[in-house]
Design an enzyme around this catalytic site. Structure first.
Site, mmCIF file in Angstrom:
data_model
loop_
_atom_site.group_PDB
_atom_site.id
_atom_site.type_symbol
_atom_site.label_atom_id
_atom_site.label_comp_id
_atom_site.label_asym_id
_atom_site.label_seq_id
_atom_site.Cartn_x
_atom_site.Cartn_y
_atom_site.Cartn_z
ATOM 1 N N HIS A 1 -1.125 -5.862 2.030
ATOM 2 C CA HIS A 1 -2.324 -6.709 1.988
ATOM 3 C C HIS A 1 -2.004 -8.014 1.267
ATOM 4 O O HIS A 1 -1.345 -8.011 0.231
ATOM 5 C CB HIS A 1 -3.440 -6.001 1.201
ATOM 6 C CG HIS A 1 -4.384 -5.224 2.048
ATOM 7 N ND1 HIS A 1 -4.597 -3.871 1.885
ATOM 8 C CD2 HIS A 1 -5.205 -5.607 3.074
ATOM 9 C CE1 HIS A 1 -5.515 -3.471 2.764
ATOM 10 N NE2 HIS A 1 -5.889 -4.496 3.497
ATOM 11 N N CYS B 1 -7.826 -1.922 8.161
ATOM 12 C CA CYS B 1 -6.451 -1.940 7.627
ATOM 13 C C CYS B 1 -5.977 -0.528 7.305
ATOM 14 O O CYS B 1 -4.874 -0.123 7.678
ATOM 15 C CB CYS B 1 -6.351 -2.814 6.381
ATOM 16 S SG CYS B 1 -6.492 -4.565 6.767
ATOM 17 N N GLU C 1 0.825 -1.209 0.000
ATOM 18 C CA GLU C 1 0.000 0.000 0.000
ATOM 19 C C GLU C 1 0.862 1.263 0.000
ATOM 20 O O GLU C 1 1.847 1.354 0.723
ATOM 21 C CB GLU C 1 -0.941 0.016 1.216
ATOM 22 C CG GLU C 1 -1.871 -1.179 1.294
ATOM 23 C CD GLU C 1 -2.848 -1.274 0.112
ATOM 24 O OE1 GLU C 1 -2.993 -0.277 -0.613
ATOM 25 O OE2 GLU C 1 -3.433 -2.358 -0.065
ATOM 26 N N ARG D 1 -19.046 1.324 5.160
ATOM 27 C CA ARG D 1 -20.120 1.183 4.163
ATOM 28 C C ARG D 1 -19.555 0.652 2.849
ATOM 29 O O ARG D 1 -18.486 1.090 2.403
ATOM 30 C CB ARG D 1 -20.744 2.565 3.953
ATOM 31 C CG ARG D 1 -22.015 2.542 3.172
ATOM 32 C CD ARG D 1 -22.718 3.889 3.255
ATOM 33 N NE ARG D 1 -23.502 4.042 4.479
ATOM 34 C CZ ARG D 1 -24.092 5.183 4.849
ATOM 35 N NH1 ARG D 1 -23.970 6.268 4.099
ATOM 36 N NH2 ARG D 1 -24.784 5.235 5.959
HETATM 37 N N1 PCA Z 1 -8.470 -6.881 6.441
HETATM 38 C C1 PCA Z 1 -9.383 -5.801 6.740
HETATM 39 C C2 PCA Z 1 -9.271 -5.589 8.213
HETATM 40 C C3 PCA Z 1 -8.532 -6.764 8.746
HETATM 41 C C4 PCA Z 1 -8.005 -7.452 7.560
HETATM 42 O O1 PCA Z 1 -7.225 -8.415 7.563
HETATM 43 C C5 PCA Z 1 -9.129 -4.563 5.891
HETATM 44 O O2 PCA Z 1 -8.657 -4.696 4.739
HETATM 45 O O3 PCA Z 1 -9.422 -3.465 6.330
#
Ligand code: PCA
Length: 209
Positions: free
Chosen positions: A170, A147, A77, A87
């Site tokens: 991620h 996240c 990211e 939402r």
């Molecule tokens: N993914 C979620 C929150 C926890 C996770 O592993 C996210 O992408 O916000």
């Protein structure tokens, strides 16, 4: 050098979160103090936990992991935005956090900047992982759920602890998390683990160069 590695508990009714499975198996590179912490999928609790952890541990680097579906790659990211939002983008559904809290368009830090950029070297990380044949891409949105919240809070803390750098990664769905009969993307666990270990090893080596 000290690295704080965070991941998340399972959420949204699932019983596993590959980010936690990765955290449990990641090996500390030589001479690196690797502190691991699994976070609840809760907006408010994560803010407090991270503030306390950073104050106590004073890491040089925070690398946070989470899960996000719908892509076939590990996503590094670049941006965290100052917004908690449960939402769905069609405006219809809302997914409360694991404490039952539902935020819509709520600033994470009142009067904080609209966005922060990751302070870890995103392109170097992306290249290092792809070089070892694990699919990895830069991503320009960490979403608006917990996240993104954690990435924003860590970036905000990095403005207070000047020698600390931070970033967020991620990982996609595991094959066993895919809804039956539905097309979509996933990645084998061994590849995710390999990719994140490459990132940790890269960050560990970077300062010694
Ligand atoms: N993914 C979620 C929150 C926890 C996770 O592993 C996210 O992408 O916000």
């Amino acid at each position: 050098m000290k690295i704080l590695l965070t991941a998340f508990e399972p959420f949204n009714g699932r019983d596993i979160n590959p980010s936690q499975m990765i955290l449990e198996r990641i090996k500390a590179p030589e001479d690196i103090d690797l502190v691991k912490r699994v976070l609840p999928v809760e907006f408010d609790a994560t803010t407090q936990i991270l503030e306390e952890l950073v104050e106590k541990e004073r890491p040089d680097i925070i690398l946070s992991l989470g899960q996000a579906g719908n892509v076939p790659n590990i996503a590094v990211e670049r941006v965290a935005i100052n917004m908690d939002n449960c939402r769905s983008s069609d405006g219809i559904k809302e997914l409360p956090d694991s404490a039952g809290v539902t935020y819509v368009d709520r600033p994470i830090i009142k009067d904080g900047p609209d966005a922060y950029f990751a302070t870890l070297p995103v392109w170097d990380i992306v290249k290092a992982v792809n070089k070892e044949d694990v699919l990895c891409r830069a991503s320009y949105s960490a979403g608006t759920y917990v996240c993104n919240h954690v990435m924003y809070v860590c970036c905000h803390l990095a403005t207070q602890y000047k020698n600390m750098r931070t970033g967020f990664v991620h990982v996609p769905f595991l094959p066993e998390q895919m809804p039956k009969g539905m097309p979509g993307f996933c990645m084998e666990f061994s590849d995710m683990l390999k990719g994140v270990q490459i990132i940790i090893d890269y960050l560990a080596g970077e300062k010694n160069d």
